[in-house]
Design a protein around this motif. Structure first.
Motif, PDB file in Angstrom:
ATOM      1  N   ILE A  36      -3.040  66.180  -0.998  1.00 46.27           N
ATOM      2  CA  ILE A  36      -2.733  64.799  -0.625  1.00 46.27           C
ATOM      3  C   ILE A  36      -4.011  63.955  -0.672  1.00 46.27           C
ATOM      4  O   ILE A  36      -5.061  64.362  -0.196  1.00 46.27           O
ATOM      5  N   GLY A  37      -3.897  62.771  -1.262  1.00 43.43           N
ATOM      6  CA  GLY A  37      -5.045  61.873  -1.318  1.00 43.43           C
ATOM      7  C   GLY A  37      -5.971  62.094  -2.485  1.00 43.43           C
ATOM      8  O   GLY A  37      -7.025  61.463  -2.566  1.00 43.43           O
ATOM      9  N   ALA A  38      -5.590  62.975  -3.430  1.00 49.15           N
ATOM     10  CA  ALA A  38      -6.412  63.175  -4.628  1.00 49.15           C
ATOM     11  C   ALA A  38      -6.175  62.025  -5.611  1.00 49.15           C
ATOM     12  O   ALA A  38      -5.050  61.565  -5.795  1.00 49.15           O
ATOM     13  N   ASN A  39      -7.240  61.564  -6.247  1.00 42.96           N
ATOM     14  CA  ASN A  39      -7.179  60.493  -7.238  1.00 42.96           C
ATOM     15  C   ASN A  39      -7.810  60.983  -8.534  1.00 42.96           C
ATOM     16  O   ASN A  39      -8.794  61.737  -8.515  1.00 42.96           O
ATOM     17  N   PHE A  40      -7.267  60.516  -9.661  1.00 43.58           N
ATOM     18  CA  PHE A  40      -7.750  60.944 -10.964  1.00 43.58           C
ATOM     19  C   PHE A  40      -7.886  59.735 -11.888  1.00 43.58           C
ATOM     20  O   PHE A  40      -6.947  58.956 -12.047  1.00 43.58           O
ATOM     21  N   LYS A 120       4.346  58.057 -15.212  1.00 44.13           N
ATOM     22  CA  LYS A 120       4.983  59.350 -14.980  1.00 44.13           C
ATOM     23  C   LYS A 120       4.952  59.679 -13.498  1.00 44.13           C
ATOM     24  O   LYS A 120       3.902  59.630 -12.857  1.00 44.13           O
ATOM     25  N   PHE A 121       6.110  60.027 -12.965  1.00 46.43           N
ATOM     26  CA  PHE A 121       6.243  60.473 -11.585  1.00 46.43           C
ATOM     27  C   PHE A 121       6.596  61.954 -11.591  1.00 46.43           C
ATOM     28  O   PHE A 121       7.499  62.385 -12.319  1.00 46.43           O
ATOM     29  N   THR A 122       5.888  62.760 -10.784  1.00 47.66           N
ATOM     30  CA  THR A 122       6.104  64.202 -10.721  1.00 47.66           C
ATOM     31  C   THR A 122       6.239  64.633  -9.278  1.00 47.66           C
ATOM     32  O   THR A 122       5.519  64.143  -8.403  1.00 47.66           O
ATOM     33  N   VAL A 123       7.162  65.567  -9.005  1.00 47.30           N
ATOM     34  CA  VAL A 123       7.344  66.093  -7.650  1.00 47.30           C
ATOM     35  C   VAL A 123       7.734  67.560  -7.750  1.00 47.30           C
ATOM     36  O   VAL A 123       8.425  67.974  -8.693  1.00 47.30           O
ATOM     37  N   THR A 124       7.272  68.380  -6.806  1.00 48.83           N
ATOM     38  CA  THR A 124       7.671  69.777  -6.758  1.00 48.83           C
ATOM     39  C   THR A 124       8.983  69.901  -5.992  1.00 48.83           C
ATOM     40  O   THR A 124       9.170  69.267  -4.950  1.00 48.83           O
ATOM     41  N   LEU A 125       9.879  70.729  -6.529  1.00 51.27           N
ATOM     42  CA  LEU A 125      11.169  70.968  -5.882  1.00 51.27           C
ATOM     43  C   LEU A 125      11.175  72.281  -5.103  1.00 51.27           C
ATOM     44  O   LEU A 125      11.772  72.374  -4.040  1.00 51.27           O
ATOM     45  N   LEU A 126      10.515  73.294  -5.660  1.00 48.74           N
ATOM     46  CA  LEU A 126      10.363  74.592  -5.017  1.00 48.74           C
ATOM     47  C   LEU A 126       8.910  75.012  -5.127  1.00 48.74           C
ATOM     48  O   LEU A 126       8.299  74.870  -6.197  1.00 48.74           O
ATOM     49  N   GLY A 127       8.348  75.583  -4.031  1.00 49.44           N
ATOM     50  CA  GLY A 127       6.934  75.910  -4.048  1.00 49.44           C
ATOM     51  C   GLY A 127       6.113  74.622  -4.014  1.00 49.44           C
ATOM     52  O   GLY A 127       6.642  73.512  -4.020  1.00 49.44           O
ATOM     53  N   GLY A 128       4.792  74.765  -3.968  1.00 53.02           N
ATOM     54  CA  GLY A 128       3.924  73.590  -4.027  1.00 53.02           C
ATOM     55  C   GLY A 128       4.180  72.564  -2.954  1.00 53.02           C
ATOM     56  O   GLY A 128       4.389  71.380  -3.260  1.00 53.02           O
ATOM     57  N   PRO A 129       4.183  72.938  -1.660  1.00 54.79           N
ATOM     58  CA  PRO A 129       4.356  71.933  -0.605  1.00 54.79           C
ATOM     59  C   PRO A 129       3.160  70.985  -0.559  1.00 54.79           C
ATOM     60  O   PRO A 129       2.076  71.312  -1.027  1.00 54.79           O
ATOM     61  N   ALA A 130       3.365  69.800   0.012  1.00 54.27           N
ATOM     62  CA  ALA A 130       2.271  68.844   0.170  1.00 54.27           C
ATOM     63  C   ALA A 130       1.262  69.388   1.168  1.00 54.27           C
ATOM     64  O   ALA A 130       1.617  69.728   2.299  1.00 54.27           O
ATOM     65  N   LEU A 131       0.003  69.479   0.749  1.00 48.03           N
ATOM     66  CA  LEU A 131      -1.048  70.039   1.585  1.00 48.03           C
ATOM     67  C   LEU A 131      -2.233  69.091   1.662  1.00 48.03           C
ATOM     68  O   LEU A 131      -2.575  68.443   0.664  1.00 48.03           O
ATOM     69  N   LYS A 132      -2.852  69.045   2.849  1.00 48.35           N
ATOM     70  CA  LYS A 132      -4.099  68.317   2.987  1.00 48.35           C
ATOM     71  C   LYS A 132      -5.214  69.114   2.304  1.00 48.35           C
ATOM     72  O   LYS A 132      -5.058  70.313   2.044  1.00 48.35           O
ATOM     73  N   LEU A 138      -7.093  76.823   0.913  1.00 47.05           N
ATOM     74  CA  LEU A 138      -6.723  78.162   1.376  1.00 47.05           C
ATOM     75  C   LEU A 138      -5.383  78.639   0.816  1.00 47.05           C
ATOM     76  O   LEU A 138      -4.958  79.760   1.114  1.00 47.05           O
ATOM     77  N   ARG A 139      -4.712  77.821   0.049  1.00 47.41           N
ATOM     78  CA  ARG A 139      -3.382  78.180  -0.427  1.00 47.41           C
ATOM     79  C   ARG A 139      -3.438  79.365  -1.391  1.00 47.41           C
ATOM     80  O   ARG A 139      -4.451  79.578  -2.073  1.00 47.41           O
ATOM     81  N   LYS A 140      -2.337  80.086  -1.484  1.00 48.24           N
ATOM     82  CA  LYS A 140      -2.190  81.133  -2.479  1.00 48.24           C
ATOM     83  C   LYS A 140      -1.231  80.632  -3.543  1.00 48.24           C
ATOM     84  O   LYS A 140      -0.108  80.219  -3.226  1.00 48.24           O
ATOM     85  N   PRO A 141      -1.640  80.629  -4.817  1.00 48.14           N
ATOM     86  CA  PRO A 141      -0.748  80.126  -5.870  1.00 48.14           C
ATOM     87  C   PRO A 141       0.588  80.855  -5.859  1.00 48.14           C
ATOM     88  O   PRO A 141       0.659  82.068  -5.628  1.00 48.14           O
TER      89      PRO A 141
END
Length: 319
Positions: A36-40, A120-132, A138-141
């Motif tokens: 969350i809060g990443a910019n590119f 382009k709008f992208t969202v995860t439906l399964l896996g990949g919860p929103a994380l700070k 610390l997440r595990k892929p």
């Protein structure tokens, strides 16, 4: 058939392939989650060259295109109902030339200008919860199913008096699903999407050009060498997309495939570059291009970076 009529037909045919080729995208790791809060901020350049293929019954031969495209983009990651989501806006500029034979006559054109804006709008439906950021480090892929919606806006340079334009003078939309599955340092990906096109109601002096949906499939196999450094093999197949002029169908059904390679190299904690190459394998109608690309990306977070955020820069990000 006279030369003047032949020229009109070749211009109509070339106009079917003007602007970015909708089905040719090869985009590994498009559904990788971000904190969350990443910019590119992205700046890319691509050079395409190769043949434009027509119905063999038409009197066109040795038609070659050379197209340059520069794209400036901005993306941002955020939380949407607890899911990882992002928005990316892209502004392309294109310049290039096409040349070939119409019967026994040689013809050549050049064009330059802004192409159609994309978002382009992208969202995860399964896996990949929103994380700070700290949680993201610390997440595990895990296996991720994502969805995206791409819109192309009719903002590009367009003149109805010209049969070949940079812009398409029509809306286009692409919903897509993408599945990503990690196996150790490997990541397997598969995408399926469909481009839907609006009508160009001012084609060649008031004619209406319409186009059937174009279905596309992508497959990627990526290997992570170290955090943010990876290499991927890519393939795509796209089919459909028959065009009509005043409801009269043309022999423009596509059934084309491409393969390519992508390499991502981090430059410090905030910068990275991607090098890519793709080439046509099979082409029924349309462009059979070789494509060379380079992308530069600058990454930053909303808040001042602490030690965990610095570690994020080393380990995470869109890459």
């Amino acid at each position: 058939m006279g030369t003047r009529v032949n020229l009109r037909f070749i211009l109509w045919a070339l106009a079917l392939f003007a602007g970015p080729a909708a089905g040719q995208e090869l985009e590994p790791r498009a559904y990788s989650p971000n904190p969350i809060g990443a910019n590119f901020l992205v700046q890319s350049y691509a050079f395409q060259s190769g043949d434009v293929l027509f119905d063999p019954a038409l009197p066109f031969s040795d038609v070659v295109a050379r197209i340059n495209t520069s794209v400036t983009g901005y993306g941002r990651a955020f939380s949407l109902f607890g899911r990882s989501a992002s928005v990316l806006v892209m502004a392309p500029y294109a310049w290039g030339s096409m040349k070939g034979n119409v019967g026994e006559d040689f013809q050549q054109i050049t064009r330059s200008g802004f192409a159609d804006l994309r978002a382009k709008f992208t969202v995860t439906l399964l896996g990949g919860p929103a994380l700070k950021p700290r949680e993201f480090v610390l997440r595990k892929p895990s296996t991720t199913l994502g969805a995206s919606f791409t819109a192309s806006f009719p903002t590009g340079q367009y003149d109805p008096a010209k049969l070949i334009n940079i812009g398409t003078n029509r809306w286009a939309f692409k919903p897509e699903l993408g599945l990503s599955h990690p196996i150790g340092p490997w990541t397997l990906e598969a995408y399926a999407g469909v481009w839907f096109f609006g009508d160009n109601a001012d084609f060649n002096g008031g004619k209406v050009r319409s186009q059937n949906p174009l279905t596309s499939f992508q497959a990627h196999v990526a290997y992570t060498l170290r955090p943010r450094m990876w290499i991927a093999g890519n393939a795509t197949y796209y089919t459909g997309g028959v065009s009509y002029v005043n409801d009269v169908p043309t022999d423009t059904r596509q059934a084309n495939s491409r393969v390519g390679l992508t390499f991502s190299l981090p430059l410090g904690t905030r910068h990275s570059i991607k090098l890519s190459y793709a080439n046509g394998v099979t082409s029924r109608i349309g462009s059979n291009f070789s494509t060379y690309g380079i992308d530069y990306q600058f990454f930053w977070l909303d808040r001042p970076r602490d030690r965990k955020s610095v570690e994020l820069g080393r380990r995470g990000g869109r890459g």
